[in-house]
Every structure is written in C-alpha cells, then in structure tokens.
Design an enzyme around this catalytic site. Structure first.
Site, short mmCIF file in Angstrom:
data_model
loop_
_atom_site.label_atom_id
_atom_site.label_comp_id
_atom_site.label_asym_id
_atom_site.label_seq_id
_atom_site.Cartn_x
_atom_site.Cartn_y
_atom_site.Cartn_z
N LYS A 32 0.80 -1.23 0.00
CA LYS A 32 0.00 0.00 0.00
C LYS A 32 0.84 1.29 0.00
O LYS A 32 0.41 2.30 -0.54
CB LYS A 32 -0.95 0.02 1.20
CG LYS A 32 -2.09 -0.97 1.07
CD LYS A 32 -3.10 -0.82 2.19
CE LYS A 32 -4.14 -1.93 2.11
NZ LYS A 32 -5.27 -1.70 3.01
N ASP A 86 -9.84 2.92 1.60
CA ASP A 86 -9.94 2.42 2.98
C ASP A 86 -10.41 3.57 3.87
O ASP A 86 -11.29 3.41 4.71
CB ASP A 86 -8.57 1.95 3.50
CG ASP A 86 -8.11 0.64 2.87
OD1 ASP A 86 -8.97 -0.19 2.51
OD2 ASP A 86 -6.89 0.46 2.75
#
Ligand code: ATR
Length: 291
Positions: A74, A110
C-alpha cells in the site's frame, strides 16, 4: 457460481498483495459486476515485494482497468503511479488504482470507506472527540480522514517507543492545525481518554480470528462510549462490539468498512453506483464459510 462469459471486450480488474488467498475482494466485485450485468472480471494476483514494479508495469502493458492494493504494497506502490489523489498523498498509502486512459492514479478508499460506513450509521465526525486505538497502516487512513472531517483525535498505541503514534499525531496536528495527542495503550490511559468520548475506533488487530476472545478495551471501561467502530471483520461480531453493545453503544463493524472501500473502488472503475448490500452479503458468506 453464476455462469459468465469472458469475451475479448471484458475489462480486467484485480488485487495485488502477498499473501492474497484470504482476500474478500474477488467475491465482492465479481458479484457486483454480475449484478449490474457489466463486462468486467476481478482476479487475485499474488505479487511479491520485490516484484511490485514489474507487476505495475505489467498491469500497464496488459491495460488492466483497475487494481486494489493490499499488504505489503500500500505504501511502496505510490512510487510506481502517475498521479495521486490528495487524500491518498497525505495518508501516504494507496489501496485503489484507476487506469484512466493509461494514467495510473492512486486513491485510498480504505479511508473514505471508513468515513462512509460511519456516516451511513448516522454518525458525523465533525467536532467529535474520537479515540483511535492503533497507529499502523489502517489507523493512518482513518486518522487522516477523521481529522479532515473535523474530529478531535487521541491516538493510543501499544508501542510508543517506535514513534509511529507520535509521528502520526504530529503529522495530523500539522496538516489540520489540530492538537492531536499520542499515548500508550494501557488501561489507565484508556480510562482517562474514554471519559466524555464520542467515538471509539479499534484500528488494531486485537480480537481478530483466531484470537477472538481478546479485546483491546476491558468491558468496564465501555460504560460511556456511545459509538464503537471496530475495523476487525473476522469474526463479524467481535468481543469488543459485543461488550460495547451490552453497555448500550451503537457499534459499527469492519465489514461495513470492507464493503464500502470495495464499493467506492468499484464506482471509480465503472462510473456506476455499486450494489453495496450485495457486496457485503457476499463477504459475509465467505466469512461464515471460513468459521
Ligand atoms: P494495519 O495495516 O492493519 O493497520 P499494522 O500496520 O501492522 O496493520 O498495524 C497493526 C496495529 O495493531 C498496530 O498499531 C499494532 O500496535 P504496535 O504498533 O504496538 O505493534 C496494533 N496491535 C497489534 N497487536 C496488538 C496487541 N496485541 N495489542 C495492542 N495493539 C496491537
């Protein structure tokens, strides 16, 4: 499983990570593509750390329509992208890539998924006092979006000596001109910060399967915590949420965040409204099958 035809026109999305076997994303997205009758398919790709650059070059060469990015890529994926959404840039992590005519742009759904899950339950973070447990990758996204939404944060982390919690608190204090504190996660500090709290967020992995009898907050400290958001989604009902509900709190599940992050990625790739409830139902089926 529904029958579907892969044609020469099928657009391909996927998720890169390592390990990847436990991802819920293929099930959620393929169900959503079928539901809307659109010609997309979603695949899991195990990509080792040292192959990340090649994987993104490959995704470009193969003209993939979009990707999700999970552990451990990420943060490191950012250096291979062309553009970054400003929020993803502040957070320093990307979980969604959109291929916009060859331009690879990174987003962090997210964080936006967490916020949508909260708003969906009628909880507005503006001017709220929020206690966040954990200072890892998930906590960063959640902390930034909550601060951007006008919440006042206190971050509690098990290890203070590594400096993650203090760094995060400092970054947030600077980015949003909001005094943000970092404290050690222990019962004494919990008792102090939960006094008058509006929202408690567990962004640690405490309580996650197989350690389902663990909780980051003793039940006796949950007496005046009106909203508890536990990002753990396996098990669906965590001990923390069970005890918070018993104490009268409104609780929000990591499953809602999971479904929302997927739905927001889906909308970026397809331009269509995602079937959120269906995506959530498909994730529940997988989780119930596992346990
Ligand atoms: P993620 O990407 O899911 O956030 P991570 O970056 O590894 O994963 O972060 C995990 C978080 O859970 C960290 O804040 C970690 O605390 P430390 O920084 O002290 O390691 C927290 N965590 C994990 N296990 C924990 C435990 N048993 N008690 C308290 N915190 C824990």
């Amino acid at each position: 499983m529904r029958n579907r035809v892969i044609s020469g026109k099928t657009l391909i999305c996927g998720v890169i990570g390592d390990p990847i076997e436990h991802t819920m994303s293929p099930v959620m997205h393929n169900a959503a593509f079928s539901e809307l009758g659109i010609d997309y398919v979603y695949l899991p790709f195990r990509v080792r750390k040292e192959e990340l650059g090649k994987a993104i070059a490959g995704a470009r060469a193969l003209n993939l329509a979009g990707l999700n990015v999970t552990i451990p890529h990420k943060v490191s994926v950012i250096s291979f992208l062309d553009e970054l959404d400003p929020l993803a840039e502040k957070i320093g992590a990307v979980n969604t890539i959109v291929n916009d005519n060859g331009v690879f742009r990174g987003y962090n759904t997210d964080a936006t998924g967490f916020l949508q899950a909260l708003l969906d339950k009628g909880v507005k973070p503006e001017d709220k006092k929020v206690v966040i447990l954990g200072a890892g990758g998930a906590s960063r996204g959640i902390s930034f979006i909550l601060a951007e939404s006008g919440a006042n944060l206190v971050i509690l982390n098990r290890q203070l000596e590594m400096g993650w919690a203090e760094n995060l608190a400092r970054e947030i204090s600077q980015a949003f001109e909001k005094e943000t504190k970092a404290l050690e996660l222990n019962d004494e500090n919990l008792a102090m910060v939960l006094e008058g709290v509006d929202i408690l967020v567990n962004s640690t992995s405490v309580g996650m399967s197989p350690d389902i009898d663990e909780t980051p907050v003793p039940a006796r400290l949950l007496k005046s915590t009106p909203v508890v958001f536990d990002i753990v989604y396996n098990p669906i009902q965590t001990r923390l949420r069970r005890e918070a509900q018993a104490a009268g709190a409104k609780t929000i599940s990591g499953l809602d965040m999971l479904a929302w992050q997927g739905a927001l990625a889906f909308e970026k790739w397809t331009g269509l409204k995602a079937p959120l409830e269906l995506m959530k139902k498909e994730a529940i089926k997988v989780l119930e099958g596992e346990n």
